[in-house]
Design an enzyme around this catalytic site. Structure first.
Site, mmCIF file in Angstrom:
data_model
loop_
_atom_site.group_PDB
_atom_site.id
_atom_site.type_symbol
_atom_site.label_atom_id
_atom_site.label_comp_id
_atom_site.label_asym_id
_atom_site.label_seq_id
_atom_site.Cartn_x
_atom_site.Cartn_y
_atom_site.Cartn_z
ATOM 1 C CE1 TYR A 108 -3.723 2.526 0.858
ATOM 2 C CE2 TYR A 108 -1.927 3.607 2.038
ATOM 3 C CZ TYR A 108 -3.192 3.644 1.479
ATOM 4 O OH TYR A 108 -3.922 4.796 1.530
ATOM 5 C CD GLU A 118 -5.989 4.682 -1.304
ATOM 6 O OE1 GLU A 118 -5.976 4.664 -0.070
ATOM 7 O OE2 GLU A 118 -7.028 4.558 -1.975
#
Ligand code: GDP
Ligand code: MN
Length: 389
Positions: A109, A197
């Protein structure tokens, strides 16, 4: 403003961030064409809509034939997809992105945010990619690394290396990960983004770092100087009520209740929302007509609020300083002369030219419920709404 995954990837690729090869399509035929261009015999086909969590909602599929691609496109294109981020009505799948399938060995992530608490750009990374990062933060916060960027000097190379080292990668790819992070930062910085993101950022079986997903949002107030970003706007993904209002230069925020609100000033609007809730109602929106609103502007505002099918009563609450109550009243009367309004309309006027305004409403003979104070207005609109149901 939000943009689509394929647009964010295009932008990131311009900064040198490694992404899989892919092409966007608006029909099944075009999607098959894109798969032929890419070559190979399996492809990742992804619904494009302004939402994450598409995978779980059936919006991402590994396809192994043209038939599969075609079926998947027909099922998605032009229809709404409901994810756990879209709300129950879902969002329209406006296009399809076809990518070469990557052989993933590790999902990480990575994100860059503008952290409100520290007022600084902050990088967030975790070895636990591909899943809900809020859940990771709650259950295993030690698996999340945060790096804060000093705005005076910007991101330093040691910081991107530091971040890359926390990702548990083979030594020979730490450099590539660190470079990818730095390139993402530059893309974020140069475009007035407030979120980037990449979930997941992956390690492939042949030891490459790749951005498999990409989400970017931008500061709407900076779009005037980012025409190349503004071009990415997709109105099919926006709340039509808000788009409509923006075209009339009105500031409108759609909510889920039944009481339409027309107010001047954000502070009074907030107080009015609270008061409506206190009186037992739920606001359907927040529409700020601003200062110096003409009667036309007031009439347009009422039209906008009426166009929302959930609205079952309207409250107009004006505390006129620069505004003038007579202009507001005239706008209300003009609208009622033009069209029938069959839901309760409560009006509270105070401030500049209040007597004139009240006289205009009285003399019009129209069915308007008047109120003296904010509390009075909130109770009256909720009562009228309940008895009209
Ligand atoms: P999201 O569900 O909207 O966040 O969509 P993503 O683009 O993140 O895709 C969801 C998941 O699909 C990813 O977390 C991966 O596990 C999987 N996925 C996406 N692309 C590929 C790929 O090229 N190869 C493989 N093996 N899995 C993929
Ligand atoms: Mn994702």
């Amino acid at each position: 403003m939000n943009i689509h995954e394929y647009q964010a990837k295009k932008l990131l690729a311009n900064y040198g961030v490694p992404i899989p090869r892919g092409g966007v399509a608006h029909s099944a035929t075009e999607a098959i064409y894109q798969s032929n261009e890419l070559g190979g015999n399996q492809w990742i086909v992804k619904a494009q809509l302004h939402s994450g969590a598409r995978g779980k909602a059936g919006g991402v599929k590994l396809c192994k034939s043209h038939n599969e691609i075609s079926e998947f496109c027909d099922q998605l294109l032009g229809n709404n997809l409901v994810t756990n981020q879209t709300g129950p009505q879902g969002k329209m799948v406006s296009s399809i992105y076809v990518e070469e399938a990557s052989d993933i060995t590790k999902e990480l992530y990575f994100s860059i945010i503008l952290d409100r608490a520290s007022q600084k750009v902050t990088l967030i990374a975790s070895t636990e990619g591909g899943m809900d990062i809020e859940k990771v933060a709650e259950e295993t916060p030690e698996k999340i690394t945060k790096i804060v960027i000093d705005p005076a000097v910007g991101m330093q190379p040691f910081q991107s290396r530091q971040l890359a080292f926390t990702l548990d990668l083979p030594n020979e790819v730490v450099g590539a990960a660190s470079r990818a992070v730095m390139k993402c930062y530059r893309a974020f910085r140069d475009t007035d983004a407030n979120l980037l993101e990449i979930n997941p950022l992956v390690l492939t079986s042949d030891n490459r770092i790749l951005a498999i997903d990409a989400k970017m949002t931008f500061d709407s107030n900076a779009l005037y100087r980012r025409p190349e970003i503004f071009e990415f706007r997709d109105k099919t993904q926006e709340d039509p009520r808000e788009t409509n209002a923006a075209e009339h230069d009105l500031s409108y925020i759609g909510l889920d209740g039944n009481i339409g609100c027309i107010i001047n000033g954000a502070g009074l609007a907030m107080a009015t929302m609270d008061m409506i809730q206190h009186a037992g109602g739920e606001p359907a929106n927040f529409l700020d007509i601003g200062g110096g609103a003409s009667s036309e502007r007031v009439a347009t505002s009422i039209e906008l609020v009426l166009s929302d099918k959930n609205v079952e009563a309207i409250l107009i609450n004006i505390f006129a300083g620069i505004n003038r109550c007579d202009w507001v009243a005239q706008g209300i009367v003009d609208l009622l002369n033009k069209r029938e309004v069959d839901i309760p309309l409560v009006v509270r006027l105070s401030g500049t030219n209040v007597e004139k305004g009240q006289k205009i409403l009285r003399d019009s003979g129209k069915k308007v419920i008047t109120a003296d104070t904010l509390a009075d207005a909130a109770y009256k609109v909720v009562d009228a709404w309940k008895s009209n149901k």
